[in-house]
Each structure stands twice: as C-alpha cells, then as structure tokens.
Design an enzyme around this catalytic site. Structure first.
Site, PDB file in Angstrom:
ATOM      1  N   ASP A 119      20.446  59.539  17.059  1.00 59.30           N
ATOM      2  CA  ASP A 119      21.272  58.723  18.155  1.00 59.30           C
ATOM      3  C   ASP A 119      21.323  58.012  19.333  1.00 59.30           C
ATOM      4  O   ASP A 119      19.832  59.296  19.801  1.00 59.30           O
ATOM      5  CB  ASP A 119      22.836  59.502  17.288  1.00 59.30           C
ATOM      6  CG  ASP A 119      23.964  57.885  17.467  1.00 59.30           C
ATOM      7  OD1 ASP A 119      24.165  57.491  17.525  1.00 59.30           O
ATOM      8  OD2 ASP A 119      24.638  58.632  15.894  1.00 59.30           O
ATOM      9  N   HIS A 176      22.246  52.215  16.606  1.00 61.66           N
ATOM     10  CA  HIS A 176      22.662  53.789  17.775  1.00 61.66           C
ATOM     11  C   HIS A 176      20.639  54.402  17.807  1.00 61.66           C
ATOM     12  O   HIS A 176      20.524  55.709  17.472  1.00 61.66           O
ATOM     13  CB  HIS A 176      22.706  54.916  16.269  1.00 61.66           C
ATOM     14  CG  HIS A 176      24.047  54.483  16.423  1.00 61.66           C
ATOM     15  ND1 HIS A 176      25.179  55.367  17.271  1.00 61.66           N
ATOM     16  CD2 HIS A 176      24.901  53.830  15.513  1.00 61.66           C
ATOM     17  CE1 HIS A 176      26.255  54.609  16.461  1.00 61.66           C
ATOM     18  NE2 HIS A 176      26.241  53.737  15.564  1.00 61.66           N
ATOM     19  N   GLU A 179      27.685  49.555  12.747  1.00 54.60           N
ATOM     20  CA  GLU A 179      27.518  49.827  14.383  1.00 54.60           C
ATOM     21  C   GLU A 179      26.672  49.450  15.152  1.00 54.60           C
ATOM     22  O   GLU A 179      26.233  49.434  16.254  1.00 54.60           O
ATOM     23  CB  GLU A 179      28.481  50.900  14.711  1.00 54.60           C
ATOM     24  CG  GLU A 179      30.029  51.843  14.285  1.00 54.60           C
ATOM     25  CD  GLU A 179      30.084  53.046  15.206  1.00 54.60           C
ATOM     26  OE1 GLU A 179      31.493  53.364  14.557  1.00 54.60           O
ATOM     27  OE2 GLU A 179      29.158  53.764  15.159  1.00 54.60           O
TER      28      GLU A 179
END
Length: 760
Positions: free
Chosen positions: A195, A283, A343
């Site tokens: 991440d 990420h 995301e």
C-alpha cells in the site's frame, strides 16, 4: 401394563434423541450441521492407537501433536480396530464435509478430502478440555462423550484479511493468526501486502521496493497511535519495526521470499489458502517513490482523497507489474491473486499526453475506461499463468470479464453485487458494516456479524450460488501491535466463522453461551481477545431517589474496578465486588481488567444524574407521525444555523431514512411529540452512522454526535405520563449510513418506538 411401560420408554427415548439433535450439549464453534449424543465415553490414553492411510499422515501428525501436548506422548500407528482413532477419506462426501463417530472403543473421523478430515480434527480438538492446550500441563487421559456428528460448511469461501502494510506484523504472528483461523474452520487468509504506507514482500527484480519502499518516516497514523498509547499500551508502535536512518526515526519491515514460502507451507498444512494482494493501480506510493517511472508524472503525492497511481498508459508499467506478479505467483500457490483496483485518483491520467494517445488508439472514452483497460489486461496475464484475478468492487466500472472474482465492500453502492452477478462474476461479500473489523467493536458487534446476511434478501435464486462466501477485513492504520490486532479480530472472527460454516442453522443465543466457554481456550492460546460486554450498561443513568451499580462478570477471567474522582481505573483501583449505592450526581469510571495482566481492557464512563420527573405538555389537535425535515447537504456551522430552509418535508411514524433519499451527505431533523403511556424512567438506544443527537424536552438524552462508523449510545430520562417535545438530528457524511432508535422501560427488552407514541 408391561406394554404401557415399553411404550412410555420408547416415547422417552425418541424425545431424548430429538432433544439431543436440537439442544446437544457440546460447546463447539462453528456448530455442526447435525449432532446426536449417545451414552458412554471414549478414553484417549497412551494405549490408544491411530489408524490412518498414507495420504492423511499430515492430518494425523497435527492430531498427534495435540494429543502429545495433552497426555505427554503421541499415539502409535496401528491397523487394529479397538481403542483406536481411525482417519478415513470418503469420496462420497463433499471436500470439506466430515463425519465424526465416537463410540466406547472406536473413533472414526471421515472426510471428503484431507481438508474435510482436518476440519473434523478441529471439532475433535474443541471437544477436548481447554486444559489439553496448556503446554507442560499433562493430563492422565482425554475423555470424549460418545456421539455422532455430520457436518459441512454453508459457504466455500470463509476468509479473514490482514493488512500488513499500514502496520507490520511478524511471521510468528501470521502463523498464530493462521492457527486461530484453522481452529474455527476458516479456509482463506487474504494478505494485503502493499500500500502507500509500505511494500512488505521481497521482489528480487526490484530490490528498492523493500530497501526503500518498506520504510517510512512516522506518519499521522503513527502519531495518532502513539498518542493513544498513553492510555493503552497495545496502541504503542512495535519497537521491532523502528529504526534510525539519517537522523530520522523510521517504521517498517518486510518478508523475504524464503520467509513467505515457509509461511505459506505452514498455512497449507492447516488447509488455509493464502491469497496475496498487490494493490494496483492505486495505493502504489511506496512503489512509485522507489521507481518514479511508474507514474504518469514521475512522482506520487496525496491528492484530495488518494495518492497518485501508476500509469496504465506506458508499457514500462506493464513490464513492472508482470515481473512483480511472476515472483508472486512463484511464492503463492493459491489459484487466486488479488490485484486491489480500489480508490484510484485518476487525475494524473486525465492530463497525461501518453494516456490521451492510448485512449484515442483504443477508443477509450473516460479515465475510468483506462482503469478497466489496465485490470482487463492484467487479468489476461493472470489467466495465462494459471491464476484467477480478484479485485475490489471498483473493478466493475467500465466493464470486467466474467471470469474475475469481485470482492464487494462499498456499502454505499448496494447495486454492485447484483451488477457483478448479472455479468457472471463470482462475488465475495465483505461490506464495511459489519465486516470491517478495524471499526471499533461494541456490544452489538457480535450480533451484527453473526446475523449478517451473506446473500441479501431478494437476490434471484439463479444468482445466489455465485455468492461464494464472505470475508472480514482488518485494516491496520490504527492497529500498531499484534495484541491490538487480536483484540480487534476476536471474538468477532468467531461469530463470522459460525455464520459462514453454519449459516442455515444459526442461533445467536446458543452461540453466545458456547462462546463463553471458548474464552478459557483463548486464554490458554495467549489470544488478547476483547473481553465480553457487561449486560445492560446505561452510560447516562437517571434516578429519582437512588441507584445501584453492580454487574456480574460474564467469565471468570474478568475483574471490574472503578473510580469516582474522574481518574482512569488502574489495577489498584477499588474492585466492584458488591453493589454500590448512588444517591447523588456522580461520574463513575468502570474499568474491565483481565486476571492475566494489569492493562485496562475496557472503560465504561457512567454518568449518574438525579432528576425529577419531566412534566408533560398539553398539545391539542395533534396528528400521528413525526415531521421530517430533509437537507441535501451538511451544515457548515456546528449549530446548523446556516441550514435555514429544508429541501423537503415528510411525515413518518418510524425513525428511518426514506428510501427516496440518495444524497451522499445529508441531514434529517425528526421533530414532534413523544406520547408515553406511563410515568417513569425511559431508556433510549441510538445506533447511528454518522451523527445522531436525541433530545426530549430541554434534555439531551443521547449524544451520539460526530462523524463515525455505526456506534450505539444510550441514555435515560424521567418522564411524566403524556406528551413531551421530541427531536432527533441525524447527519450522514458519506460512505453509507445507519439509523436505529430503540427504547426500554422497566428493564424490558429494547424495542422500536410504538407508532402510536409519535405525533406532531
């Protein structure tokens, strides 16, 4: 007369068998599909033998280690059929299905595969006393009640997730975590390995990913954890993962490929499949900081919500991604590999010349289409290497092939699972509420996890089979230690285990009783679980003359200590071992401690307030229902004074958000009258995500304000019979909402407000 006795005995026998099937006295979780108790016991001693075929030697070794720990010696292998435990593969059973028959001279455990036999061993293990788990505490023998069990899981995918990027966890902890998954019959562990905050797996072709990307200077999440550590030692950063470099303190760590291969082997012997996640295209800050060519701009930074992603428009990106996944494929034998896909801030793509060129060439209309292009291209690479792709539900945007597996998490996009099913995708359910275990647990958490409907109501029968199961996620931004991870995961994970294994025959009351017996085993295994909630804790308590404070400990391993001077309870504070009489306004801080350590495990802040009964009001010509005032946006001012005119009005006889409301962020004021039929002290329970504040008359009864996930708070008010002004202000800040208001009177079970009480 003799015939009558025989008939009565036969009826008694049948009733006993029915009772055994409905209420068997075994404390096993997940609860088996069918249990029949019989008379007699089987005694496991050093003279007992093991009868196993060659292809079940691994499972036999696992069982033998348990027995050796309990009685001091392993069982010898033998082909005899008396005083023996026999392990068998039965191909007529499904893969994880098993049958366990315990008679006085023989135990037969058969499974549809080695995994099925192993699941049966976990049932056998829980039938042993927890004392059998204590190292060095030898028992003369193990005694098992004679019984028959037939058992199989409801869902094929039963998983937990662990984020090792935001905060790092040792290999030893991963193995302990897998041991707990195995005990409760999970079969998947999803490891979130990369991440923005850290890259945690060695990639030999790109050494900077761990040389640089595995380490960071302390961030805002680390600082928040450090601040909380002042009151809770489990919130301290693990010193093993701190280092000093160039005068700065850094946090990090990573797994070598050798370590991870060893861990995967360890999990495989426990029939747990390790599913790795290398999250992209978003990420990826840790990777881009190490290899800047990966982004469209040559760097990565935080945007409004998310970080700069890798660039899906350059061939060098695909070369990097494929090289990384080739090494991942070699480490992890799982047929499933998780690519993330969630995301993504696509701003850098929209302004990139190379992306504009690719979009023209491929006929891609939007930046969302670029993400779809990336995911689909990577899936073809996965499939060519014998792997199947899993992604978060954002991969559905702009299209995905039917062969990808979709992990549904965004509760505010309820149509996503149906969209995936209509496309032919298999779906894993992992919605934030109630399956994000990083959300703080409360007294309703176990119930909500246990009763979570894996397949939502109303889904077409033809599609239901493609919902393969569910998974709980443990994101570690605010989980800096292994003890904190265990606290957040257990016992919620145990509730999920029974939900997914025993879905069709769940009974929360039965589960709750059996769970109390599991805590002693967790103590022996050294699990830092969340202690059970005290029953019927009212945080804002009202009394007219006097009140009494006392709670019975749900389990033996609990001590209650309190203070009345606003200080935090410690292991030296007064013990609440007898009723405490309250006659004046008082703030009591009640601490829950384990007998095994001195740390404060749970804190209840109880505000006792002496109150006279609130007078009712006279309101002629009232109508049924409350008035709802709906605002399509949140107020800018804390008092809401800038929202002067509602966007719409409605009337309702229940506290709920109308289904027509679809704004991502909004406010609703419920105003009117509550007409109570009897004088006395009423308790209200407000469960909401995000903010809710309940007022009756001039009293704020429940203050559950602030932007947060679903939390229940409660309070009391003394009311005269009749009508009282009522107001509930609810704010939703985005990301899915919940609103539930219950009441209780004279210790009744919490219930919804009667419609006849609500007026305007």
């Amino acid at each position: 007369m003799k015939k009558l006795h025989i008939l009565l005995f036969f009826i008694f026998f049948l009733n006993t068998m029915v009772w055994c099937r409905q209420k068997p006295a075994i404390d096993v979780i997940p609860y088996p599909s069918s249990v029949t108790l019989m008379n007699g016991t089987f005694i496991i001693s050093s003279g007992t033998a093991l009868n196993v075929p060659q292809d079940l030697v691994g499972e036999a070794d696992f069982l033998n280690e348990l027995i050796k720990n309990a009685i001091g010696s392993k069982l010898q292998l033998s082909r005899r059929n008396n005083n023996v435990i026999k392990l068998i593969k039965n191909k007529s059973l499904k893969s994880e299905e098993y049958r366990l028959n315990v008679s006085k001279n023989l135990i037969i455990l058969s499974g549809g595969s080695s995994a099925g036999v192993f699941r049966g061993i976990q049932t056998l293990r829980q039938l042993f006393s927890e004392k059998a788990e204590i190292p060095g505490h030898l028992l003369p023998s193990l005694s098992l009640r004679c019984l028959n069990i037939e058992d199989l899981p409801s869902f094929e995918y039963r998983g937990l997730h662990l984020d090792v990027s935001r905060h790092f966890f040792s290999v030893d902890f991963l193995k302990k975590y897998v041991d707990m998954l195995a005990l409760y019959k999970f079969n998947k562990l999803h490891l979130h390995l990369t991440d923005d905050q850290g890259w945690r797996i060695e990639i030999k072709k790109y050494p900077k990913l761990t040389e640089n990307g595995a380490w960071r200077t302390l961030n805002n999440q680390d600082s928040a954890c450090i601040a909380k550590a002042a009151d809770n030692p489990d919130m301290a950063l693990d010193s093993r993962f701190l280092r000093k470099k160039d005068g700065q303190q850094q946090y990090g760590g990573y797994y070598t490929q050798k370590q991870m291969i060893d861990f995967v082997k360890y999990a495989t012997t426990r029939h747990i499949e390790i599913i790795p996640e290398i999250d992209m295209p978003g990420h990826m800050m840790a990777a881009i900081k190490s290899y800047p060519f990966l982004s469209c701009t040559g760097d990565s930074h935080w945007g409004k919500l998310f970080t700069t992603p890798i660039c899906p428009c350059k061939e060098s990106t695909y070369e990097f991604a494929q090289n990384v996944f080739k090494e991942i494929f070699a480490i992890f034998p799982s047929k499933y590999i998780h690519i993330g896909g969630d995301e993504v801030d696509r701003t850098s793509w929209e302004t990139s010349g190379v992306c504009n060129e690719l979009m023209r060439k491929e006929g891609i209309k939007t930046s969302a289409g670029l993400q779809s292009y990336f995911i689909n291209r990577m899936e073809k690479f996965f499939n060519a290497n014998g792997k199947k792709l899993i992604g978060w539900d954002e991969i559905l945007e702009e299209g995905i092939s039917s062969t990808a597996m979709v992990m549904y998490w965004r509760t505010w996009v309820p149509e996503a699972p149906l969209k995936a099913l209509k496309n032919g995708n298999r779906v894993i359910m992992t919605p934030g509420e109630p399956l994000y275990f990083d959300y703080p647990p409360n007294k309703n958490s176990l119930y909500n996890v246990y009763n979570f409907s894996v397949i939502p109501k109303g889904y077409p029968d033809k599609d239901r089979g493609n919902i393969v199961g569910a998974q709980a996620n443990l994101w570690s931004e605010m989980i800096p230690s292994e003890k904190r991870a265990e606290y957040m995961a257990f016992p919620r994970a145990i509730a999920l285990a029974e939900n997914l294994w025993s879905h069709e025959h769940r009974n929360f009351k039965s589960f709750s009783k059996r769970l109390l017996t599991q805590y002693a085993r967790l103590d022996v295994l050294g699990v830092n679980y969340r202690l059970p909630d005290l029953e019927n804790v009212i945080t804002d308590r009202v009394f007219i003359n006097q009140d009494t404070l006392f709670y019975k400990n749900p389990i033996n391993n609990m001590v209650l200590r309190y203070t009345d001077n606003e200080s935090r309870p410690s292991a030296k504070s007064l013990s609440l071992d007898k009723p405490l009489i309250i006659k004046e306004n008082k703030l009591i801080k009640l601490g829950v401690f384990s007998k095994t350590d001195t740390n404060l495990r749970e804190l209840y802040v109880l505000n006792f307030k002496k109150q006279t009964i609130m007078n009712s009001v006279s309101k002629p010509n009232v109508s049924s229902g409350l008035l709802g005032s709906y605002y399509k946006k949140l107020p800018l001012r804390s008092d809401g004074a800038d929202l002067t005119k509602p966007d719409s009005l409605f009337y309702t006889d229940m506290i709920s958000v109308p289904p027509s409301i679809n704004s991502p962020a909004f406010r609703i004021d419920y105003t009117g009258i509550i007409d109570v039929p009897e004088a006395g002290i009423y308790t209200f329970y407000l469960d909401c995500d995000d903010s809710g504040i309940l007022s009756i008359g001039d009293n704020v009864v429940v203050d559950n304000g602030g932007m947060h996930s679903a939390i229940e708070k409660n309070g009391q008010v003394a009311l005269e019979k009749g009508m009282h002004p009522f107001k509930l202000v609810f704010l939703e800040g985005g990301g899915g909402y919940k609103l539930k208001l219950l009441y209780s009177f004279k210790n009744s079970e919490p219930a919804e407000l009667p419609q006849l009480w609500l007026k305007h």
